[in-house]
Write an enzyme that holds these catalytic residues in place. Structure first.
Site, PDB file in Angstrom:
ATOM      1  N   LYS A 130     -25.464 -35.988 -28.948  1.00  0.00           N
ATOM      2  CA  LYS A 130     -24.280 -35.116 -28.897  1.00  0.00           C
ATOM      3  C   LYS A 130     -23.345 -35.545 -27.762  1.00  0.00           C
ATOM      4  CE  LYS A 130     -24.539 -31.000 -26.673  1.00  0.00           C
ATOM      5  NZ  LYS A 130     -23.537 -30.734 -25.636  1.00  0.00           N
ATOM      6  N   ASN A 131     -23.926 -35.744 -26.576  1.00  0.00           N
ATOM      7  CA  ASN A 131     -23.077 -35.991 -25.410  1.00  0.00           C
ATOM      8  C   ASN A 131     -22.499 -37.399 -25.351  1.00  0.00           C
ATOM      9  OD1 ASN A 131     -23.397 -33.377 -24.719  1.00  0.00           O
ATOM     10  ND2 ASN A 131     -24.839 -33.729 -23.039  1.00  0.00           N
TER      11      ASN A 131
ATOM     12  N   CYS B 163     -18.242 -20.892 -17.385  1.00  0.00           N
ATOM     13  CA  CYS B 163     -19.256 -21.198 -18.385  1.00  0.00           C
ATOM     14  C   CYS B 163     -20.562 -20.612 -17.899  1.00  0.00           C
ATOM     15  CB  CYS B 163     -19.339 -22.706 -18.529  1.00  0.00           C
ATOM     16  SG  CYS B 163     -20.813 -23.284 -19.313  1.00  0.00           S
TER      17      CYS B 163
ATOM     18  N   ARG C 216     -18.082 -24.890 -12.890  1.00  0.00           N
ATOM     19  CA  ARG C 216     -17.603 -26.117 -13.532  1.00  0.00           C
ATOM     20  C   ARG C 216     -16.092 -26.352 -13.355  1.00  0.00           C
ATOM     21  NH1 ARG C 216     -20.553 -26.667 -19.234  1.00  0.00           N
ATOM     22  NH2 ARG C 216     -20.589 -28.870 -18.778  1.00  0.00           N
TER      23      ARG C 216
ATOM     24  N   VAL D 287     -12.422 -28.496 -12.368  1.00  0.00           N
ATOM     25  CA  VAL D 287     -11.847 -29.730 -12.921  1.00  0.00           C
ATOM     26  C   VAL D 287     -11.110 -30.542 -11.851  1.00  0.00           C
ATOM     27  CG1 VAL D 287     -11.651 -28.936 -15.313  1.00  0.00           C
ATOM     28  CG2 VAL D 287      -9.791 -28.481 -13.718  1.00  0.00           C
TER      29      VAL D 287
ATOM     30  N   ASP E  21     -30.181 -31.286 -18.060  1.00  0.00           N
ATOM     31  CA  ASP E  21     -30.272 -30.817 -19.448  1.00  0.00           C
ATOM     32  C   ASP E  21     -31.720 -30.718 -19.953  1.00  0.00           C
ATOM     33  OD1 ASP E  21     -27.557 -30.622 -19.490  1.00  0.00           O
ATOM     34  OD2 ASP E  21     -27.209 -32.414 -20.695  1.00  0.00           O
TER      35      ASP E  21
ATOM     36  N   ARG F 218     -25.539 -25.799 -31.632  1.00  0.00           N
ATOM     37  CA  ARG F 218     -24.546 -26.626 -30.945  1.00  0.00           C
ATOM     38  C   ARG F 218     -25.121 -27.998 -30.606  1.00  0.00           C
ATOM     39  NH1 ARG F 218     -22.890 -24.502 -25.722  1.00  0.00           N
ATOM     40  NH2 ARG F 218     -22.041 -26.577 -25.770  1.00  0.00           N
TER      41      ARG F 218
HETATM   42  C1  EPZ Z   1     -21.982 -33.287 -18.934  1.00  0.00           C
HETATM   43  O1  EPZ Z   1     -21.181 -32.182 -18.564  1.00  0.00           O
HETATM   44  C2  EPZ Z   1     -22.784 -32.835 -20.135  1.00  0.00           C
HETATM   45  N1  EPZ Z   1     -21.884 -32.441 -21.219  1.00  0.00           N
HETATM   46  C3  EPZ Z   1     -23.678 -31.665 -19.748  1.00  0.00           C
HETATM   47  O2  EPZ Z   1     -24.484 -31.337 -20.856  1.00  0.00           O
HETATM   48  C4  EPZ Z   1     -24.579 -32.081 -18.592  1.00  0.00           C
HETATM   49  O3  EPZ Z   1     -25.339 -30.966 -18.171  1.00  0.00           O
HETATM   50  C5  EPZ Z   1     -23.749 -32.593 -17.436  1.00  0.00           C
HETATM   51  O4  EPZ Z   1     -22.867 -33.674 -17.894  1.00  0.00           O
HETATM   52  C6  EPZ Z   1     -24.574 -33.144 -16.289  1.00  0.00           C
HETATM   53  O5  EPZ Z   1     -25.409 -34.162 -16.745  1.00  0.00           O
HETATM   54  C7  EPZ Z   1     -21.431 -33.362 -22.055  1.00  0.00           C
HETATM   55  O6  EPZ Z   1     -21.673 -34.558 -21.929  1.00  0.00           O
HETATM   56  C8  EPZ Z   1     -20.610 -32.884 -23.190  1.00  0.00           C
HETATM   57  P1  EPZ Z   1     -20.360 -33.050 -14.828  1.00  0.00           P
HETATM   58  P2  EPZ Z   1     -19.976 -32.358 -17.542  1.00  0.00           P
HETATM   59  O7  EPZ Z   1     -18.884 -33.180 -14.726  1.00  0.00           O
HETATM   60  O8  EPZ Z   1     -19.385 -33.702 -17.716  1.00  0.00           O
HETATM   61  C9  EPZ Z   1     -19.155 -30.624 -10.904  1.00  0.00           C
HETATM   62  C10 EPZ Z   1     -25.437 -29.883 -22.482  1.00  0.00           C
HETATM   63  O9  EPZ Z   1     -26.282 -28.951 -22.421  1.00  0.00           O
HETATM   64  N2  EPZ Z   1     -17.739 -30.939 -11.151  1.00  0.00           N
HETATM   65  O10 EPZ Z   1     -21.185 -34.278 -14.668  1.00  0.00           O
HETATM   66  O11 EPZ Z   1     -19.123 -31.170 -17.695  1.00  0.00           O
HETATM   67  C11 EPZ Z   1     -19.746 -29.676 -11.938  1.00  0.00           C
HETATM   68  O12 EPZ Z   1     -19.408 -28.350 -11.680  1.00  0.00           O
HETATM   69  C12 EPZ Z   1     -24.332 -30.020 -21.461  1.00  0.00           C
HETATM   70  O13 EPZ Z   1     -25.441 -30.723 -23.390  1.00  0.00           O
HETATM   71  C13 EPZ Z   1     -16.817 -30.634 -10.188  1.00  0.00           C
HETATM   72  O14 EPZ Z   1     -17.153 -30.092  -9.115  1.00  0.00           O
HETATM   73  O15 EPZ Z   1     -20.759 -32.292 -16.159  1.00  0.00           O
HETATM   74  C14 EPZ Z   1     -21.225 -29.968 -11.767  1.00  0.00           C
HETATM   75  O16 EPZ Z   1     -21.711 -29.272 -10.669  1.00  0.00           O
HETATM   76  C15 EPZ Z   1     -24.212 -28.858 -20.534  1.00  0.00           C
HETATM   77  N3  EPZ Z   1     -15.501 -30.916 -10.420  1.00  0.00           N
HETATM   78  C16 EPZ Z   1     -21.250 -31.463 -11.456  1.00  0.00           C
HETATM   79  O17 EPZ Z   1     -19.923 -31.786 -11.023  1.00  0.00           O
HETATM   80  C17 EPZ Z   1     -15.094 -31.520 -11.571  1.00  0.00           C
HETATM   81  O18 EPZ Z   1     -13.876 -31.756 -11.711  1.00  0.00           O
HETATM   82  C18 EPZ Z   1     -21.599 -32.366 -12.621  1.00  0.00           C
HETATM   83  O19 EPZ Z   1     -20.826 -31.988 -13.746  1.00  0.00           O
HETATM   84  C19 EPZ Z   1     -16.048 -31.849 -12.538  1.00  0.00           C
HETATM   85  C20 EPZ Z   1     -17.374 -31.550 -12.297  1.00  0.00           C
END
Ligand code: EPZ
Length: 429
Positions: A22-23, A126, A131, A133, A316, A408
């Site tokens: 999926k990811n 969420c 989370r 940006v 995950d 999902r």
């Molecule tokens: C991806 O989410 C995955 N989603 C998530 O899987 C997974 O848990 C996560 O990576 C971590 O491995 C998809 O690939 C669709 P991140 P993502 O940006 O990219 C912080 C599932 O169950 N952060 O690596 O959204 C954030 O809050 C899902 O399949 C900021 O601070 O995760 C977190 O603490 C859930 N500022 C950390 O970074 C930002 O601008 C890592 O998040 C962006 C992120």
């Protein structure tokens, strides 16, 4: 709303085919916005998130066709989908769509790169944490975009196009790495991303972008270099196997005992998690087309894990591993470092008789000799499947509510487990 009903107690034996990830599929589909040519993706899993993203991409003008029929349940039976973004008809991603799936925010990268502008709703909170940006905004600004926030939308513009630069992520982010890699592929000159995410899904996206004509090196290491090109073409790419689905079923077998071949997957995609399973007493061996997971006799040994970006233990799989540890022969500690609120499964596992205490980002799990079935529900995808794993060994009946979370991210879950001997069924209502 559908529910899943499980009668616990059966060992798992047989073969489980692993679907496309999926990811990986989600960012690959979004990459189709970068070209007016057709991007063909093979092994696309049949999941609610994929269908939702198809709708979101359609709003920007992406047409799609699906080839082949839905095949039997076997590895590699995922669909082949052709995505064509001949003309981008809308550079706005509205709140109604983005709020349903966070990954849809990632369209900001390709839209900005190809159309030089994008207006994308902030994804909002969420269930697993705040989370933010900020990393996307800082990274795109480094590539020359002006970014304002207006009425809940990020309004981004790059008059004359994006320009390559060096950007160091202050924190590892999978999504921000995907977005900057896509954006930089069409920027002028060279971009160097430091402290980039190393997840296999990032490597898969880089491979696909390179097949489309991008010039990316270093994906899978902390430093990714991208030489911008003026246009990308279509390509054909096969989505890599889902490492989280793989790890989830490995943990299910570890929990119930048994002997299962996970077909169409690769052990190198989740080495740390497999080491933890080995420490817990599970035997894992590579097969020609996947891996074999065995736990015959012997208990489950307690193992401490700390989640970390790849190659660390994946967040995950944290909930699933916690479910396993509820039946260990001792005390284990599970520390979550990626998301601050990813312990929503704790109170539901407790309903089944688990003994877990939380202190900040760490859960102390005291193994118990038995779990007892009960109605449970969860608020996110991985938490929901951890309840299924617990239900597979709980005495009596466990009903997992809000199955749409499972849909999902897990393709035909009850069919895959049912074929290996689990007593599990979906109750539609
Ligand atoms: C991806 O989410 C995955 N989603 C998530 O899987 C997974 O848990 C996560 O990576 C971590 O491995 C998809 O690939 C669709 P991140 P993502 O940006 O990219 C912080 C599932 O169950 N952060 O690596 O959204 C954030 O809050 C899902 O399949 C900021 O601070 O995760 C977190 O603490 C859930 N500022 C950390 O970074 C930002 O601008 C890592 O998040 C962006 C992120």
């Amino acid at each position: 709303m559908d529910r899943i009903r499980i009668r616990g107690g059966n060992a798992l034996n047989g073969t489980i085919p692993i679907s496309g990830a999926k990811n990986a599929a989600l960012p690959l589909m979004i990459a189709s916005l970068l070209t007016d040519d057709t991007l063909t993706l093979e092994n696309v899993p049949h999941l609610a998130d994929v269908e939702q993203l198809i709708r979101i991409l359609g709003n920007h003008g992406v047409d799609y066709t699906v080839s082949g029929k839905r095949l039997a349940l076997s590895a590699g039976s995922g669909r082949t989908i052709h995505f064509t973004a001949r003309t981008i008809v809308d550079t706005t991603a509205p709140y109604e769509l983005v709020s349903k799936m966070r990954a849809s925010f990632w369209v900001i990268g390709p839209l900005l790169a190809r159309m030089h502008k994008a207006r994308v709703s902030l994804p909002g909170g969420c269930a697993i944490g705040t989370r933010p940006v900020d990393l996307f905004i800082d990274g795109l600004r480094a590539l020359g975009a002006t970014i304002d926030i207006d009425a809940g939308y990020i309004v981004a513009e790059a008059k004359g196009g994006l320009v390559g630069n060096r950007f160091t992520f202050p924190k590892v982010s999978v999504g921000a790495t995907h977005v900057l890699m896509m954006a930089a592929s069409l920027a002028k000159g060279q971009t160097v991303l430091e402290n980039a995410a190393r997840e296999p899904e990032v490597v898969d996206l880089a491979k696909c972008l390179n097949a489309m004509g991008a010039r990316i090196t270093g994906a899978g290491t902390p430093t990714i270099t991208i030489e911008g090109v003026t246009a990308l073409s279509g390509a054909r790419h096969r989505v890599l196997p889902d490492r989280i689905e793989t790890g989830t079923y490995a943990m299910a077998v570890a929990m119930t005992g048994g002997d299962v071949v996970l077909e169409g997957t690769r052990s190198d995609l989740l080495q740390t998690a497999l080491t933890a399973l080995g420490d817990a007493g599970v035997e894992i061996t590579d097969t020609e087309d996947g891996m074999r997971v065995v736990r015959n006799g012997g208990g489950i040994r307690p193992v401490d894990v700390v989640t970390d970006p790849f190659p660390g233990f994946p967040t995950d799989l944290q909930a699933q591993f916690m479910a396993l540890m509820t039946r260990s022969d001792g005390v284990s500690h599970i520390t979550e470092t990626i998301f601050e609120n990813r312990f929503m499964h704790v109170q539901e596992l407790a309903r089944l008789g688990a003994k877990i205490t939380l202190s900040g980002q760490m859960a102390r799990v005291e193994g118990v000799p038995r779990l007892v079935g009960a109605p449970v529900m969860a608020t996110d995808l991985r938490a929901s499947v951890s309840l299924v794993i617990a239900g597979l060994v709980a005495d009596g009946e466990t009903t997992v509510n809000r199955v749409y979370h499972l849909d999902r991210g897990f393709e035909r879950l009850e069919e895959k487990l049912g074929r290996c001997g689990a007593e599990i069924e979906r109750i539609s209502s």
